[in-house]
Write an enzyme that holds these catalytic residues in place. Structure first.
Site, PDB file in Angstrom:
ATOM      1  N   ARG A   1       0.834  -1.191   0.000  1.00 24.33           N
ATOM      2  CA  ARG A   1       0.000   0.000   0.000  1.00 24.33           C
ATOM      3  C   ARG A   1       0.875   1.250   0.000  1.00 24.33           C
ATOM      4  NH1 ARG A   1      -1.820   0.792   4.351  1.00 24.33           N
ATOM      5  NH2 ARG A   1      -1.115  -1.021   5.508  1.00 24.33           N
TER       6      ARG A   1
ATOM      7  N   TYR B   1      -1.509  -3.538  -6.739  1.00 26.60           N
ATOM      8  CA  TYR B   1      -1.357  -4.220  -5.448  1.00 26.60           C
ATOM      9  C   TYR B   1      -2.659  -4.225  -4.636  1.00 26.60           C
ATOM     10  CZ  TYR B   1      -0.304  -5.212  -0.641  1.00 26.60           C
ATOM     11  OH  TYR B   1      -0.354  -5.741   0.616  1.00 26.60           O
ATOM     12  N   GLY B   2      -2.909  -5.334  -3.966  1.00 24.86           N
ATOM     13  CA  GLY B   2      -4.077  -5.587  -3.101  1.00 24.86           C
ATOM     14  C   GLY B   2      -4.801  -4.367  -2.569  1.00 24.86           C
TER      15      GLY B   2
ATOM     16  N   LYS C   1      -9.766  -2.458   1.456  1.00 25.34           N
ATOM     17  CA  LYS C   1      -9.502  -1.332   2.337  1.00 25.34           C
ATOM     18  C   LYS C   1     -10.253  -0.069   1.902  1.00 25.34           C
ATOM     19  CE  LYS C   1      -7.097  -3.661   5.244  1.00 25.34           C
ATOM     20  NZ  LYS C   1      -5.880  -4.316   4.991  1.00 25.34           N
TER      21      LYS C   1
ATOM     22  N   HIS D   1     -10.582  -2.561  11.308  1.00 22.76           N
ATOM     23  CA  HIS D   1      -9.481  -3.397  10.811  1.00 22.76           C
ATOM     24  C   HIS D   1      -9.234  -4.512  11.834  1.00 22.76           C
ATOM     25  CE1 HIS D   1      -5.009  -3.492   9.291  1.00 22.76           C
ATOM     26  NE2 HIS D   1      -5.761  -4.327   8.613  1.00 22.76           N
TER      27      HIS D   1
ATOM     28  N   SER E   1      -1.359  -3.664  10.221  1.00 22.91           N
ATOM     29  CA  SER E   1      -0.996  -4.511   9.102  1.00 22.91           C
ATOM     30  C   SER E   1       0.256  -5.329   9.415  1.00 22.91           C
ATOM     31  CB  SER E   1      -0.740  -3.647   7.868  1.00 22.91           C
ATOM     32  OG  SER E   1      -1.897  -2.877   7.599  1.00 22.91           O
TER      33      SER E   1
ATOM     34  N   CYS F   1       0.711  -7.566  11.684  1.00 23.79           N
ATOM     35  CA  CYS F   1       0.980  -7.699  13.118  1.00 23.79           C
ATOM     36  C   CYS F   1       0.222  -8.852  13.763  1.00 23.79           C
ATOM     37  CB  CYS F   1       0.689  -6.391  13.838  1.00 23.79           C
ATOM     38  SG  CYS F   1       1.898  -5.112  13.435  1.00 23.79           S
TER      39      CYS F   1
ATOM     40  N   ASN G   1      -2.836 -14.841  11.757  1.00 19.21           N
ATOM     41  CA  ASN G   1      -2.326 -15.915  12.612  1.00 19.21           C
ATOM     42  C   ASN G   1      -3.230 -16.170  13.812  1.00 19.21           C
ATOM     43  OD1 ASN G   1       0.604 -17.060  11.961  1.00 19.21           O
ATOM     44  ND2 ASN G   1       0.404 -15.008  11.111  1.00 19.21           N
TER      45      ASN G   1
ATOM     46  N   ASP H   1      -9.292  -9.903   8.728  1.00 20.90           N
ATOM     47  CA  ASP H   1      -8.800  -8.559   8.412  1.00 20.90           C
ATOM     48  C   ASP H   1      -9.816  -7.446   8.680  1.00 20.90           C
ATOM     49  OD1 ASP H   1      -6.522  -7.066   7.428  1.00 20.90           O
ATOM     50  OD2 ASP H   1      -7.668  -6.652   5.614  1.00 20.90           O
TER      51      ASP H   1
ATOM     52  N   ASN I   1       6.445  -8.548   1.863  1.00 21.22           N
ATOM     53  CA  ASN I   1       4.986  -8.376   1.821  1.00 21.22           C
ATOM     54  C   ASN I   1       4.342  -9.277   0.759  1.00 21.22           C
ATOM     55  OD1 ASN I   1       2.545  -7.159   2.752  1.00 21.22           O
ATOM     56  ND2 ASN I   1       2.534  -5.813   0.958  1.00 21.22           N
ATOM     57  N   ALA I   2       4.990 -10.404   0.433  1.00 22.56           N
ATOM     58  CA  ALA I   2       4.380 -11.377  -0.479  1.00 22.56           C
ATOM     59  C   ALA I   2       3.082 -11.875   0.139  1.00 22.56           C
ATOM     60  CB  ALA I   2       5.335 -12.541  -0.705  1.00 22.56           C
ATOM     61  N   ARG I   3       2.083 -12.141  -0.693  1.00 23.29           N
ATOM     62  CA  ARG I   3       0.747 -12.490  -0.174  1.00 23.29           C
ATOM     63  C   ARG I   3       0.162 -13.683  -0.902  1.00 23.29           C
ATOM     64  NH1 ARG I   3      -1.702  -8.860   3.962  1.00 23.29           N
ATOM     65  NH2 ARG I   3      -0.031  -7.352   4.271  1.00 23.29           N
TER      66      ARG I   3
ATOM     67  N   PHE J   1       1.941 -17.215  18.532  1.00 22.22           N
ATOM     68  CA  PHE J   1       1.201 -18.173  17.690  1.00 22.22           C
ATOM     69  C   PHE J   1       0.247 -19.023  18.542  1.00 22.22           C
ATOM     70  CE2 PHE J   1       5.171 -16.969  15.561  1.00 22.22           C
ATOM     71  CZ  PHE J   1       4.651 -16.407  14.413  1.00 22.22           C
TER      72      PHE J   1
HETATM   73  P1  GTP Z   1      -2.486  -7.755   7.331  1.00 18.24           P
HETATM   74  O1  GTP Z   1      -2.988  -8.793   6.401  1.00 18.24           O
HETATM   75  O2  GTP Z   1      -1.374  -6.933   6.750  1.00 18.24           O
HETATM   76  O3  GTP Z   1      -3.559  -6.855   7.882  1.00 18.24           O
HETATM   77  O4  GTP Z   1      -1.724  -8.470   8.542  1.00 18.24           O
HETATM   78  P2  GTP Z   1      -2.103  -9.452   9.749  1.00 18.24           P
HETATM   79  O5  GTP Z   1      -2.381  -8.629  10.964  1.00 18.24           O
HETATM   80  O6  GTP Z   1      -3.132 -10.442   9.345  1.00 18.24           O
HETATM   81  O7  GTP Z   1      -0.707 -10.159  10.042  1.00 18.24           O
HETATM   82  P3  GTP Z   1      -0.257 -11.705   9.979  1.00 18.24           P
HETATM   83  O8  GTP Z   1      -1.082 -12.572  10.881  1.00 18.24           O
HETATM   84  O9  GTP Z   1      -0.185 -12.092   8.571  1.00 18.24           O
HETATM   85  O10 GTP Z   1       1.205 -11.631  10.612  1.00 18.24           O
HETATM   86  C1  GTP Z   1       2.240 -10.930  10.040  1.00 18.24           C
HETATM   87  C2  GTP Z   1       3.573 -11.315  10.603  1.00 18.24           C
HETATM   88  O11 GTP Z   1       3.572 -11.379  12.029  1.00 18.24           O
HETATM   89  C3  GTP Z   1       4.033 -12.690  10.108  1.00 18.24           C
HETATM   90  O12 GTP Z   1       5.378 -12.596   9.734  1.00 18.24           O
HETATM   91  C4  GTP Z   1       3.855 -13.567  11.311  1.00 18.24           C
HETATM   92  O13 GTP Z   1       4.746 -14.640  11.304  1.00 18.24           O
HETATM   93  C5  GTP Z   1       4.086 -12.613  12.480  1.00 18.24           C
HETATM   94  N1  GTP Z   1       3.331 -13.049  13.683  1.00 18.24           N
HETATM   95  C6  GTP Z   1       2.011 -13.336  13.756  1.00 18.24           C
HETATM   96  N2  GTP Z   1       1.651 -13.741  15.003  1.00 18.24           N
HETATM   97  C7  GTP Z   1       2.790 -13.700  15.743  1.00 18.24           C
HETATM   98  C8  GTP Z   1       3.077 -14.001  17.118  1.00 18.24           C
HETATM   99  O14 GTP Z   1       2.221 -14.381  17.904  1.00 18.24           O
HETATM  100  N3  GTP Z   1       4.366 -13.811  17.514  1.00 18.24           N
HETATM  101  C9  GTP Z   1       5.345 -13.382  16.664  1.00 18.24           C
HETATM  102  N4  GTP Z   1       6.586 -13.239  17.146  1.00 18.24           N
HETATM  103  N5  GTP Z   1       5.109 -13.108  15.357  1.00 18.24           N
HETATM  104  C10 GTP Z   1       3.852 -13.259  14.902  1.00 18.24           C
HETATM  105  C1  SPV Z   2      -2.988  -4.589   5.140  1.00 23.19           C
HETATM  106  O1  SPV Z   2      -2.041  -3.956   4.656  1.00 23.19           O
HETATM  107  O2  SPV Z   2      -3.483  -4.304   6.255  1.00 23.19           O
HETATM  108  C2  SPV Z   2      -3.563  -5.748   4.420  1.00 23.19           C
HETATM  109  C3  SPV Z   2      -3.138  -5.977   3.046  1.00 23.19           C
HETATM  110  O3  SPV Z   2      -4.414  -6.438   4.955  1.00 23.19           O
HETATM  111  S1  SPV Z   2      -3.924  -4.863   1.943  1.00 23.19           S
HETATM  112  O4  SPV Z   2      -5.100  -5.516   1.389  1.00 23.19           O
HETATM  113  O5  SPV Z   2      -2.983  -4.583   0.895  1.00 23.19           O
HETATM  114  O6  SPV Z   2      -4.332  -3.679   2.629  1.00 23.19           O
HETATM  115 MN    MN Z   3      -5.050  -5.582   6.900  1.00 22.96          MN
END
Ligand code: GTP
Ligand code: SPV
Ligand code: MN
Length: 583
Positions: free
Chosen positions: A70, A198-199, A207, A227, A249, A251, A255, A278, A366-368, A492
């Site tokens: 983004r 991009y997404g 978004k 969000h 994002s 964070c 997971n 999301d 940021n590969a998806r 995790f």
């Molecule tokens: P967006 O799709 O961008 O909104 O992100 P998201 O909030 O869904 O993030 P996602 O769950 O994809 O996690 C992003 C990164 O954080 C990855 O590299 C994960 O491995 C890392 N991560 C997720 N949960 C944990 C956790 O509990 N501990 C740690 N250390 N890293 C984590």
């Molecule tokens: C984010 O950046 O918070 C995402 C990926 O979930 S995007 O759809 O590009 O906003």
């Molecule tokens: Mn997001």
């Protein structure tokens, strides 16, 4: 083809007159249509077939190397008054915004096909859902929107019935970062996006519509567009509490939403159900509780770090019918990324060049992956419920290497709104720019709130009214680091231990101690059995750093003051109360 709605036909004609495509295609969402689009993208190299044996019907897309995230500095909210967009948004007047965008769109689809994508955000029969139409010249966007939304004939029928829809106009243009803008016109329910594939910049239902435009509608109509992930936590007695959590994002939302409980919990009967990863739309129900839906139908998830160990549900979900963007590939064309941890090696990096470990990562950070939620083993049947699910707890969280403990609970709703409003987090690769810089990201909505944050906080506070049965509010931090620079908390699956405490607080069974920042568990209040936490981890994850919080509250105070007189008095009073109690 056209629709039974004159306003829609007229808009498509107007856009075609401006952009001058060679052809117009109305998307019906069918398999035949999708197959033809995929074949076309395979022929022109937009999609590369992955290993059919290991990853049936799955594709690799390599974006332009300058178009991988983004672009917050190129994203605008165009309201007549600049104050309505607020200091949290880049602003342009609607007249200037349209003029600038229309100049870019002029003739941009010559030689291309214009696709009309009717879509519904949320279950097609839900009163909480909202529809939109995206016009794009990108078949990649069509294929992704088909996975991420309810797209096609059923959505068009609802739009024809309702007569109104969010208008999103998108073109990939020349993919030139100097000719790239994402603009929102909330008063016209209109989005214009140019120059990125991009997404978050291009899949306008996500978004742009479901957060920036929807947050604006939600304020007017008395609901919330957030969000947030939504998960159901089922306990051994078979009862399920629904939790919504806002993390910035990259964070941890995907997971946490797909968590598999650690050993012991699994056998005891604990289970996490995924509703969304999301975006969350929620509104008060007749019983005073907040009811939430996931407006999306798929996951656009971060690939790096996804492994059998960290997120087995995500890994299972992406075994077939998935689109991978900017990952590396192995010699036999299987997708690969840093942290996949499956014993394989990449041969080619995300740019399509031979992989050189000394040079750079194989996958872009940021590969998806794009994949249907229906393929997720933990996908909850309740995700399709038109009424949504009742929310028992709201969780805020950020990426904070220091200061912020593992978890604490807000004392009441107003305190909870302050906890959300003062969230801080280190920046990630999900947005262009520097990574690892701590910034304020209120409610994880800094890039996504379509109006002035001061008014947004006031809107949040307004839910505390007679008859409301509001969820309890919590704050978590999975990312606290020790003196060796390593994460102190295993995260995790083990995050379930924290969710267990949260639900225990909701039910009144878990203990906590009062500290100036809220209610914190002691080590004895959370099940840490089987974990190998050292002395430093225990004291930092469960402690309270008075001097550190004193400085933090000061910084929060001056952040809120930046919003000027529009900031709600109740929020400033709450900040002052806490600052005072820290001493
Ligand atoms: P967006 O799709 O961008 O909104 O992100 P998201 O909030 O869904 O993030 P996602 O769950 O994809 O996690 C992003 C990164 O954080 C990855 O590299 C994960 O491995 C890392 N991560 C997720 N949960 C944990 C956790 O509990 N501990 C740690 N250390 N890293 C984590
Ligand atoms: C984010 O950046 O918070 C995402 C990926 O979930 S995007 O759809 O590009 O906003
Ligand atoms: Mn997001």
């Amino acid at each position: 083809m056209s629709s039974r709605l004159d306003a829609l036909n007229q808009w498509v004609l107007d856009v075609a007159r401006l952009t001058r495509p060679d052809a117009i295609h109305w998307c019906d969402g069918s398999d035949t249509e999708n197959d033809a689009l995929i074949a076309r993208m395979q022929a022109d190299g937009t999609l590369i077939k992955l290993n059919e044996r290991t990853h049936p019907d799955s594709w690799l897309h390599r974006s332009h190397p300058d178009d991988v995230a983004r672009v917050e500095h190129l994203t605008f909210v165009c309201t007549s008054e600049q104050d309505d967009a607020g200091p949290n948004n880049h602003w342009m007047s609607p007249v200037d915004g349209h003029a600038q965008m229309d100049a870019l769109f002029d003739g941009c689809m010559v030689g291309r096909t214009l696709y009309v994508i009717p879509y519904c955000m949320g279950p097609i029969d839900s009163p909480l859902s909202r529809c939109g139409v995206e016009i794009t010249d990108s078949p990649y966007v069509v294929a992704n929107m088909r996975i991420m939304t309810r797209m096609g004939a059923a959505a068009l029928a609802r739009i024809e019935r309702e007569g109104s829809f969010v208008k999103g106009l998108h073109s990939t243009g020349e993919l030139d970062p100097d000719r790239r803008f994402i603009m929102h016109f909330p008063d016209e329910l209109t989005i214009k996006s140019y120059g990125s594939g991009y997404g978050g910049n291009a899949l306008l239902g996500k978004k742009c519509h479901a957060l920036r435009i929807a947050s604006h509608q939600a304020r007017k109509e008395g609901w919330l567009a957030e969000h947030m992930l939504i998960l159901g936590l089922e306990n051994p007695q078979g009862q399920t509490h629904y939790i919504a959590a806002a993390f910035p994002s990259a964070c941890g939302k995907t997971n946490l939403a797909m968590l598999i409980p650690p050993e012991g919990y699994r056998e005891a009967g604990w289970r996490v159900w995924t509703i969304g990863d999301d975006i969350c739309w929620m509104r008060p129900g007749e019983d005073g509780r907040l009811y939430a839906i996931n407006p999306e139908a798929g996951f656009f998830g971060v690939a790096p770090g996804t492994s059998e160990k960290s997120n087995p549900n995500a890994l299972a979900t992406i075994q077939h019918d998935a689109i991978f963007t900017n990952v590396g590939v192995t010699a036999d064309n299987q997708p690969w990324w840093e942290g996949i941890d499956n014993g394989q090696q990449p041969a080619t990096d995300w740019r399509g060049e031979p992989y050189d470990p000394a040079m750079r990562p194989a996958a872009h950070p940021n590969a998806r992956f794009t994949v249907s939620a229906k393929q997720c083993p933990s996908y909850s049947p309740m995700a399709e419920d038109p009424q949504g699910v009742p929310i028992s707890a709201i969780v805020f969280g950020g990426r904070r290497a220091s200061l912020v403990p593992l978890v604490f609970e807000a004392r009441d709703w107003t305190h909870g709104v302050l906890v959300g409003a003062s969230m801080g987090s280190e920046t990630t690769a999900a947005a262009a720019g520097q990574v690892g810089v701590m910034r304020r990201d209120p409610m994880a909505m800094k890039p996504f709130c379509g109006y002035n944050f001061a008014d947004y906080f006031a809107h949040w506070l307004s839910f505390d009214r007679d008859g409301a049965k509001l969820p309890k509010v919590f704050h978590v931090n999975w990312f606290r680091k020790g003196s060796d620079g390593k994460f102190l908390w295993p995260g995790f699956g083990d995050n379930l231990r924290v969710l267990e405490w949260i639900v225990g607080r909701v039910e009144g069974t878990a203990g906590a101690v009062d500290t100036p920042i809220g209610l914190q568990p002691t080590e004895g209040d959370i099940n840490l059995g089987g974990l190998d936490l050292g002395e430093e981890a225990r004291s930092l994850l469960f402690g309270f750093d008075r001097a550190g919080w004193q400085a933090e509250l000061e910084s929060i105070g001056s952040y809120l003051e930046d919003y000027g007189p529009r900031i709600p008095v109740a929020l400033m009073e709450e900040q002052a109360r806490i600052a005072k109690s820290i001493g």
